[in-house]
Write a protein that holds these residues in place. Structure first.
Motif, mmCIF file in Angstrom:
data_model
loop_
_atom_site.group_PDB
_atom_site.id
_atom_site.type_symbol
_atom_site.label_atom_id
_atom_site.label_comp_id
_atom_site.label_asym_id
_atom_site.label_seq_id
_atom_site.Cartn_x
_atom_site.Cartn_y
_atom_site.Cartn_z
ATOM 1 N N GLU A 34 1.524 2.784 -2.781
ATOM 2 C CA GLU A 34 1.025 3.837 -3.640
ATOM 3 C C GLU A 34 1.667 5.103 -3.999
ATOM 4 O O GLU A 34 1.126 6.263 -3.824
ATOM 5 C CB GLU A 34 -0.698 4.163 -3.507
ATOM 6 C CG GLU A 34 -1.162 4.687 -4.558
ATOM 7 C CD GLU A 34 -2.814 4.702 -4.369
ATOM 8 O OE1 GLU A 34 -3.385 5.024 -3.482
ATOM 9 O OE2 GLU A 34 -3.334 3.961 -5.486
ATOM 10 N N ASP B 125 -5.749 2.773 -4.440
ATOM 11 C CA ASP B 125 -5.466 2.010 -3.117
ATOM 12 C C ASP B 125 -5.798 2.795 -2.091
ATOM 13 O O ASP B 125 -6.510 2.079 -1.095
ATOM 14 C CB ASP B 125 -4.013 1.601 -3.024
ATOM 15 C CG ASP B 125 -3.452 0.938 -4.357
ATOM 16 O OD1 ASP B 125 -4.366 -0.084 -4.752
ATOM 17 O OD2 ASP B 125 -2.155 0.606 -4.580
ATOM 18 N N ASN C 34 0.069 -6.156 -4.528
ATOM 19 C CA ASN C 34 -0.720 -4.730 -4.616
ATOM 20 C C ASN C 34 -2.192 -4.930 -3.753
ATOM 21 O O ASN C 34 -2.837 -6.031 -3.956
ATOM 22 C CB ASN C 34 -0.859 -4.243 -6.044
ATOM 23 C CG ASN C 34 -1.617 -2.934 -6.054
ATOM 24 O OD1 ASN C 34 -2.883 -2.977 -6.404
ATOM 25 N ND2 ASN C 34 -1.049 -1.935 -5.537
ATOM 26 N N VAL C 35 -2.609 -3.890 -3.218
ATOM 27 C CA VAL C 35 -3.826 -3.721 -2.589
ATOM 28 C C VAL C 35 -4.987 -4.206 -3.354
ATOM 29 O O VAL C 35 -5.938 -5.128 -2.932
ATOM 30 C CB VAL C 35 -4.005 -2.248 -2.231
ATOM 31 C CG1 VAL C 35 -5.649 -2.293 -1.461
ATOM 32 C CG2 VAL C 35 -3.074 -1.708 -1.364
ATOM 33 N N GLU C 36 -4.895 -3.696 -4.593
ATOM 34 C CA GLU C 36 -6.213 -4.077 -5.491
ATOM 35 C C GLU C 36 -6.031 -5.526 -5.928
ATOM 36 O O GLU C 36 -7.232 -6.109 -6.154
ATOM 37 C CB GLU C 36 -5.873 -3.122 -6.724
ATOM 38 C CG GLU C 36 -7.022 -3.413 -7.947
ATOM 39 C CD GLU C 36 -6.899 -2.317 -9.062
ATOM 40 O OE1 GLU C 36 -6.015 -1.818 -8.876
ATOM 41 O OE2 GLU C 36 -7.685 -2.767 -10.132
ATOM 42 N N ALA D 206 0.778 -1.093 -0.113
ATOM 43 C CA ALA D 206 -0.032 -0.015 -0.096
ATOM 44 C C ALA D 206 0.811 1.249 0.076
ATOM 45 O O ALA D 206 0.687 2.253 0.535
ATOM 46 C CB ALA D 206 -0.856 -0.103 1.123
#
Ligand SMILES: Cc1cc2nc3c(=O)[nH]c(=O)nc-3n(C[C@H](O)[C@H](O)[C@H](O)COP(=O)(O)O)c2cc1C
Ligand code: SF4
Ligand code: SF4
Ligand code: FES
Ligand code: FES
Lengths: 241, 624
Positions: free
Chosen positions: B258, B266, B383-385, B256
């Protein structure tokens, strides 16, 4: 399969686990390098040893040798890249070779000659870096530091002291010593440390021995680095087994 | 923030104040079990308590964790948000992405500096405040933005700046500033499969437990999910190789950080879809056999920290995190680490170094994190997504997911759209959508250029807007910045170049020096000293850095610049002073200091003609 790879078309044998650099050095072949030294763990930061393996760029000092690899080393393309890297290092610091105690013994200078670098090309950064003369036996002239971290590794891996570290980020990267005052005299550094010997350029200089060997009779005055380095290194690698 | 400012540096050893400070540091060290791997967290907390990290403080911390002092200093000096000199009770950092600039951040910063009587980058003489710029803070949809003592303030206006100057002069604590200044909108403009998921917290996790690790990995494989962090690596392959790697413990890391200029998706997932992210992390842990996870939250998102920690605590109470999750015998817990202002810490191996308390410098790879990651143990960084999507797939299945998007890029992608658009914000589109469709949705009728992967990717011109957003055509981590025909693309290039020069970790020669050379070349053009030769130099830097750099930062730092040079050449040519070589050094300008000191400004104190004989001599400049 036979344990060898091709370096500029020539067969180079290797022992499994060796890097391309180690195998080349043991075979007496010169791959330009600044931050690599046979006695310390590879660092992979100066990028002078960038070669092309199977058409892709890679650092010889961190890439394991593999059977059948085709490695380009002393090609015009790579020499041009290395020349640019050297120019970047020259303009990033303050290198006035004619007045430098290391001139003739300096790996940066010798590598620049070897790569046919005729001028620094880029505008100089002229960074403002102080000299530390506090230690009774050793002078630190940070103006010439190329951030190779050989002193960091020597102090940690051999001397067990952690006298040096690289601090800051990006263009503000700089070498520091392990004391609250920031002075070398206030660390446990000794002139007998391995770290006192490893600097490839003129940062870590012993006091009172300056210019003992006249310029003109120094290491790379006798022979170009491509011949000198492999001789030394090949011995080291063989001894290290 | 409790800060005692200036006189800290004059502290007399052994004084009462000294022992109070020592006690505070000891408490923080104890809270972190004097564990050096927690150094970044320790430094932040000590700085919060003490105002800055003095030489004596660094020594105390080094002694506390048993590390060489130089290594503690090295970490403290790496991160932008740590200061080893006093910077005042109030630290104001203006977000300086190109989108903030387009919204007028430079005038606002100048105005605040004037009102507070100070120079950017320097503390006011009374030791009260300092004002500076910082890299993109992830608020491009509601800029201009700034960080006040590391708390986010959005939608700056001249009125807000006026009032802020008053509040600072009256020494009102940042926590008591108008609460609406700190409001951060989600700005979700288009929802699709993920943002419309309709699942309850823990529902995806329960579905994953039902499938078992093998069944779950099978669904991830069928989904053909590819990482959303930029590189698009197959998630099933990453998870399987991590699971198969031998180790004492396995770890899941949610990236996270970003940091890419122009991305903020995010932020929205963490703010409003956090349960999906946590479900995703637990699911990843279940798949690879981990019982511990970390969220590496960028320092710019400090404002989210307490909220996220509260939610993790609630989930533990509800049996959705921690020991014996859902009563099914699976244990997994999560800890949040806060970054401290370093874009490079988004690179997975640099992130892991940072998690271990070190400067965020990318490791030599191989070995990769899946075999030698956090504490040299098998680690999957996602990644968060990606993690939120994994949660969706656990419920709905791989086939379903694969039905969305294109053959090589399955599912949807969250796009952070900012710049010259009527409706900046988050757009969730199936992969395969064209750039033109995105522009249409966001309201951008007069677009000159679009950067499709922040500062680190391609820059498209109008004739390319028919291209598709997908790994196989226009890959993106989600940062879409839009520039209309009134914008000077030269200024975009210059902003990006300074971003990379500021964010290069400094480990390798081509990136450390090359990014600085590029920033200087663009400044030279901006100062009317440019020649075609300088444009060739930038091409040369591009050819060197792409290929010779140690990590993705250096390898991608010149892509947008190269695109702009090729596609928007007139913006650069306009800046060229002469068709021949021009030195970067202006001798007359260099004499300005001498004029100032002698109080002279008469014609005799100026050089009349341009002494280009001094080619190649540039005075050392302050770093950007
Ligand atoms: C300079 C640099 C910055 C990066 N920043 C991020 C980031 O902020 N967030 C992220 O998820 N990945 C970032 N990445 C990519 C990560 O290294 C890694 O590939 C990613 O987190 C893997 O997750 P994924 O497989 O889910 O995409 C960055 C890479 C580089 C080279
Ligand atoms: S002092 Fe010498 S050995 Fe140490 S990092 Fe600098 S150049 Fe390398
Ligand atoms: S490419 Fe840049 S960011 Fe990456 S290791 Fe090299 S200097 Fe650091
Ligand atoms: S010698 Fe290989 S990177 Fe320096
Ligand atoms: S000649 Fe002085 S550092 Fe190389």
């Amino acid at each position: 399969m036979n344990n060898s790879f091709l370096l500029d078309g020539e067969d180079v044998p290797f022992i499994p686990g060796q890097t391309v650099m180690q195998a080349a050095a043991a075979a007496g072949k010169y791959i330009p390098h600044l931050c690599w030294h046979p006695d310390f763990t590879a660092h992979g930061s100066c990028k002078l040893c960038t070669v092309k393996i199977g058409g892709r760029f890679a650092t010889a000092c961190t890439t394991r040798a593999a059977a059948g690899q085709e490695v380009d080393n002393r090609t015009e393309e790579l020499t041009a890249k290395r020349r640019t890297l050297l120019q970047l290092l020259f303009v990033e610091g303050n290198h006035f070779c004619p007045s430098c105690e290391k001139s003739g013994n300096c790996v940066l200078q010798a590598t620049a000659y070897e790569m046919g670098m005729l001028s620094p090309h880029f505008d100089h950064f002229y960074p403002d870096r102080a000299v530390d003369a506090s230690h009774p036996d050793v002078l630190l002239d940070f103006n010439r530091c190329i951030m190779c971290e050989l002193c960091v590794r020597a102090s940690r891996e051999v001397d067990g002291k952690d006298v040096f570290a690289l601090s800051g980020r990006g263009a503000k990267s700089h070498l520091i010593v392990n004391s609250e005052t920031g002075r070398l005299a206030d660390t446990d550094f000794a002139v007998t440390d391995r770290a006192a010997e490893v600097c490839p350029v003129g940062v870590i200089l012993k006091k009172r021995v300056g210019f003992a060997v006249p310029i003109g009779q120094r290491d790379y005055d006798e022979k170009p680095i491509s011949e000198k380095a492999v001789g030394k290194v090949a011995d080291g690698v063989k001894e290290a087994g | 923030m409790v800060i005692k400012s200036m006189h800290d540096s004059l502290r007399i050893p052994g004084s009462q104040e000294d022992s109070v400070a020592a006690a505070k540091i000891a408490t923080i060290l104890d809270r972190h079990a004097r564990d050096g791997t927690r150094l970044v967290q320790i430094l932040r907390e000590v700085q919060d308590a003490e105002g800055w990290l003095s030489p004596a403080t660094l020594s105390a911390i080094a002694e506390g964790i048993g590390w060489p002092r130089a290594q503690v200093e090295s970490t403290a000096n790496f991160y932008s948000f740590f200061h080893t000199r006093p910077l005042g009770e109030y630290r104001i950092l203006f977000s300086d992405n190109i989108t903030d600039r387009m919204l007028g951040n430079q005038d606002l910063m100048r105005s605040l500096c004037q009102k507070l009587w100070l120079e950017p980058g320097h503390m006011s003489e009374d030791g009260l405040v300092s004002v500076d710029a910082t890299s993109c803070t992830g608020m491009c949809d509601q800029g201009p933005a700034l960080l006040a003592n590391y708390r986010t303030i959005t939608r700056l206006t001249p009125e807000r700046i006026d009032e802020m100057a008053h509040l600072i002069r009256r020494r009102v604590p940042v926590g008591d500033w108008p609460s609406d200044w700190f409001h951060v909108e989600d700005n979700i403009r288009r929802r699709d499969a993920l943002l419309d998921h309709g699942l309850a917290p823990g529902e995806a996790l329960a579905a994953a437990l039902d499938r078992g690790p093998a069944g779950l990995l099978g669904e991830i494989e069928r989904s053909a999910l590819r990482g959303r962090g930029g590189a698009g690596f197959g998630s099933d392959i990453k998870w399987r190789s991590c699971r198969d790697a031998w180790g004492d413990a396995h770890y899941v890391i949610c990236n996270a950080d970003e940091g890419e200029p122009g991305t903020f998706k995010d932020r929205v997932l963490l703010s409003s879809y956090f349960d999906m992210v946590v479900d995703g992390m637990c699911i990843a842990g279940f798949a690879i056999g981990a019982s511990k996870g970390f969220i590496y939250l960028r320092g710019e998102y400090r404002y989210l920290l307490d909220r996220l920690e509260t939610r993790l605590a609630q989930r533990r109470e509800a049996g959705l995190l921690g020991r014996n999750i859902l009563g099914r015998g699976f244990s997994f817990d999560i800890e949040i680490h806060l970054g401290a202002g370093a874009y490079i810490c988004g690179e997975e191996s640099a992130l892991i170094e940072s998690l271990e308390g070190k400067p965020g410098k990318p490791r030599i790879r191989p070995p990769f994190p899946v075999t030698h990651g956090y504490l040299a143990q098998p680690t999957t960084v996602n990644n968060v997504e990606t993690l939120a999507l994994a949660a969706l797939i656990a419920v709905k299945g791989g086939e379903w997911f694969r039905g969305i998007g294109t053959a090589y890029s399955t599912g949807t992608k969250l796009l952070s759209v900012s710049g010259d658009v009527a409706r900046p914000g988050i757009y969730e589109f199936p992969f395969g959508v064209t750039v033109a469709e995105v522009l249409e949705a966001a309201g951008a009728p007069d677009t000159q250029a679009v950067t499709t992967a922040g500062a680190a990717g391609s820059c498209l011109s109008a004739d390319e807007f028919g291209r598709h957003i997908a790994f196989e055509d226009v890959p993106t981590g989600g940062s879409i910045m839009v520039f209309d025909r009134s914008r000077d693309m030269f200024e975009v290039a210059r902003n990006f170049a300074h971003f990379f020069a500021h964010e290069s970790c400094g480990f390798c020669t081509p990136c450390r020096v090359g990014t600085a050379v590029n920033a200087r070349l663009l400044d030279k053009l901006a100062n009317d000293h440019g020649s075609p030769y300088d444009l060739d130099e930038m091409e040369k830097m591009h050819r060197l850095m792409q290929g010779a750099s140690h990590c993705g930062l250096g390898n991608t730092a010149t892509i947008a610049l190269r695109d702009m040079l090729a596609k928007f050449r007139p913006a650069f040519d306009r800046r060229l002073h002469s068709p021949d070589y021009e030195p970067g050094f202006d001798l007359d300008a260099a004499l300005s200091q001498a004029r100032q000191m002698t109080g002279r400004d008469d014609p005799g104190a100026h050089l009349t003609d341009n002494l280009s004989a001094h080619a190649g001599e540039t005075p050392s400049e302050a770093q950007p």
